[in-house]
Structure formats: C-alpha cells, structure tokens
Design a protein around this motif. Structure first.
Motif: not given
Length: 476
Positions: A175-180
C-alpha cells in the motif's frame, strides 16, 4: 559419581547443534556395513561432524531390536513400520517393513523440503501490484485498475509489525509503495491468482480441513494463508484470493486511495508494476514449514518446483515434480504415490526407507543446501510440533535430543528424524503407525524415540563356558 556417558552425550549434542547452525554437518567414509538404499556411501575423506566421534560404538541391530521391541509392541501403535540407520555409515540397524509404502502424513514434508532446497534455496516469492490506466488514459491517471498478483507466498501478512524473524512480506508495504507511486484513486482492484492451476483441494483431503483451520484452499494469492487475521485460529477463507484482494482494497482506502470495484481475474498484458514485496528466502520458508508443519507453504513450494520443471502448478504437477526431483538425487521412490505434497491426503504413500534416505541426503556432505532439512526439524520438548511433547519420565531421555518431523492423520501417526544415542552416535529413524491420533499414539511414538535415544546397544557379550560347561562371569 557422575557417569561419563551422559557428560559425553551432552557434549555431543552441543557440538551437533553448533555444527548444524554453522553449516558444518558432514560425514566420513562408510565402514563397509550395509548402506541405506539410495543414500549411497559417504564421500571418502570427508570431515566428520565436529564433536561426534566416528569411532564411537555403533549400535548392533540385534540390540536395537531388543531395546525397541517393547515400545514398538505397544498395542496402541497397531504394529508400526520402523526403520533405523546409522547416519555416518548408512548401516541398517532396524528394518520392520521399511520398504513397504505407507501413509506418511506430514513426514512427507521432508520430500517437498528436499525438492525446494535443491531447486531454488535462495529464491524469494514475490507479490506484485500492477497498474493499468483507464481507457484513453495514460500514466497513472485516476480511475485505472490495480492488479494484486500472487507469486505463491502464503506468508504475505496483514500484520502491521515490522522486523522479527523471519521478516515476512507485508500488505502495508504494498500500500505504501502504491501511494508513493502517485496513485490517488482506482476504479478497480483485481486479484490475480492465475500462477497456480487446477483444483484447490486434493484427493484424500477431508472436508473439515479448511473449516478446522488445517489448511487454506491452495491459491497463488493468499494473505496470512487465508486466516481471518495474522496468527488467528479457526476456519480458513474458502476463497483466499478474494479475501486477500478485499483486504488490499480496504487498506488502500484506509490510506486515502479510494477504490471502486473489487474482483478476481488475470492481469492485463502491458500492465505496469508499481509495487512489490518479497518473502524470506525459500530456505527460511522451508525451515518454517518443517518446524510448524505448515501445510500451505508445503503446497505452494511444491507447485513452484513444478513450474521450474515445466509442469503444471497443480496438485498432480507438484506431486510429479517432487517425486522426480528426489528420485534424481538417488533417493529410492519405489511405491511412492502422492496426491499432494503436504501429507494431508489420506491416500499418499511413501516407504519409511525413503523418509530416512531423505534425511540422510541432508547429513552427507555432497549437498550442503539440504542441511536446512535438519535445522528445520522440531526439537523434542522445545520447538514446533514437538514443543509440548517429551515431558514425561518415560520420554524425557529424548527431550532436547530428538529432532523429528511429526505426522498425524486419522489413519496414521508418524515420526521421522534424527537423534544422538547414548554413545554419541547420530541415528536416523522413521516410525509409522497405522493408528489414529487418539489413544496416546503420539506418546507411544515418543517412547520409541526416547528408548532409541538412550541406546548404547552394543552386541551382547557371549556367555563364556567353564570346563564343566557352566557359564562364567565375563572378565571386565
């Protein structure tokens, strides 16, 4: 006065543990005795496991048979098959129907462990997120599709915790990578579990396995192996890929990325990767699989071995891949017939001699990658599926010594592993009882292993005859 034998044994066990952890396990040349089928003689001139004396007395078959006759004859075990060999030489010390295929239960996991370790010990299983823009859109335009693509890692976790051992792949990191990556909303989140094919339950699996929480239906996309929460007990989700996809969509929404529909399907060609997380190396997963008797990991690893061999990633493909791989190692597989590779199927068959040959392949020095089979075995009274066993007076001699893979189904109770006997000799064994779990079969098998652990078992001294034929006291 303290006996020298227990002191020597404690030293041998300490050395064994240190050598296993240091990866220095090896064996010397054979002494000319019979060699376990398929295991082959040890490499000439190879160093002996540090701390274990190659000149230590080897148990004699007649003495081993006499010592184990009582424990093996326990009626609750219903006439078990048994096989014991000396690990260093391969000499057969006990053979009771050892070449007759029997239902192995989870001792079968030593086979898929071996196949995975010789195929890809350092590979990590990747879960990816791909992005497809909406029709007419480009780049990371709002309203596109995210594809959650499973790579066969059932240990992907929703746990928010970081660190620890092993460090599992986390949904939160995806999720964090998608947001980044700059994605701010998506019209769809689609789970792709297409890496694995065929039925998700094997022939011989009981209907209650999934509802009792023994295993999830096999899928290339799972979150916490289909559990309702990390480490939760109870029923597994009947469609683990759907549960994983829904959890991912919910985590995206919680992170401020609105999601429209949630579905399952195959990722579009040309979709762009925007996130990925990797499992621990396969050798670490194998260790966990053996220690905890993890059925989900076993089935995933078997399918991944199948893919490496160009076979379908199905129950049938995994069974063939594992059988072919261990056969190529010189391990006897006559009569081996598998419907899964976790040992949950009540119709699996494997000979006790094959189980011991798998263990001996990990002992001899020619394939050091297989040592993980030994380090992954549960330790009696200490870890994994043997954590709560060997606590009674009649099994205590095996505590901390016996390292063995357990197996329990309604039609079998089994134990296959290694121990150091009272003389400092490393022995390998497999005991398969056609008895149900109830009635103390586990405790009875533990008594057999504990009796073997306490065995010095030299050949009995013949009674000398005096001049008149009367027995005389042997000279000491």
């Amino acid at each position: 006065m303290t006996s020298a034998a227990p002191v020597a044994r404690i030293g041998a066990l300490t050395a064994l543990a240190g050598a296993l952890l240091a990866g220095s396990l090896s064996a010397g040349g054979a002494t000319g005795g019979p060699v376990a089928p398929g295991a082959g003689p040890a490499r000439a001139g190879a160093a002996v496991l540090a701390g274990l004396d190659p000149a230590a007395p080897t148990p004699q078959p007649a003495a081993v048979a006499a010592r184990l006759a009582g424990p093996l004859g326990d009626p609750v075990l219903a006439g078990p098959a048994a096989f014991v060999v000396d690990a260093l030489t391969g000499r057969v010390l006990l053979d009771n129907r050892a070449r007759t295929p029997a239902v192995p239960a989870s001792t079968l996991k030593t086979a898929v462990a071996t196949a995975a370790l010789v195929t890809f010990p350092d590979t990590r299983l990747r879960t990816s997120v791909l992005y497809s823009p909406p029709p007419g859109g480009t780049g990371l335009a709002p309203g596109g599709t995210l594809w959650l693509v499973g790579g066969g890692d059932p240990t992907l976790t929703a746990s928010p915790e970081t660190g620890g051992y092993p460090a599992l792949a986390r949904l939160a990191d995806l999720v964090a990578q998608v947001k980044a990556a700059g994605i701010i909303s998506v019209a769809r989140v689609v789970g792709d579990a297409s890496l694995f094919v065929g039925p998700d339950r094997a022939p011989g699996w009981r209907d209650n396995y999934v509802t009792d929480g023994d295993v999830a239906p096999v899928s290339a996309l799972e979150l916490d192996a289909g559990r309702s929460a990390p480490g939760a007990e109870g029923p597994r989700n009947p469609i683990p890929a759907a549960a994983a996809t829904a959890a991912f969509a919910g985590a995206l929404a919680a992170a401020g990325i609105p999601v429209g529909a949630v579905d399952l399907g195959r990722a579009e060609a040309g979709a762009r990767r925007v996130a990925a997380v990797d499992s621990p190396p396969v050798r670490v997963l194998v260790e966990r699989m053996l220690t905890e008797s993890d059925n989900d990991l076993a089935e995933s690893l078997g399918r991944l071995v199948a893919l490496r061999r160009g076979l379908p990633a199905s129950f049938a493909g995994a069974a063939r891949a594992v059988t072919d791989t261990v056969t190529e190692l010189g391990i006897p597989t006559t009569g081996m017939a598998l419907n899964d590779v976790s040992g949950l199927s009540t119709t699996d068959l494997i000979a006790p001699a094959t189980l011991v040959a798998l263990l001996r392949a990990a002992v001899i020095p020619t394939r050091p990658a297989l040592r993980t089979v030994l380090t992954g075995l549960p330790v009696a009274g200490f870890s994994g599926t043997l954590n709560d066993r060997y606590a009674t007076a009649d099994t205590a001699p095996g505590a901390g010594d016996v390292r063995a893979k357990t197996g329990t189904l309604r039609n079998v109770s089994s134990l296959a592993g290694q121990l150091v006997d009272a003389d400092g000799r490393l022995l390998l064994f497999a005991f398969l009882s056609p008895a149900e779990e109830g009635g103390g079969t586990k405790a009875a098998l533990d008594r057999v292993a504990a009796a073997l652990a306490g065995c010095g078992c030299p050949a009995p001294a013949p009674a000398a005859q005096g001049a008149q034929g009367a027995p005389t006291v042997p000279t000491r």
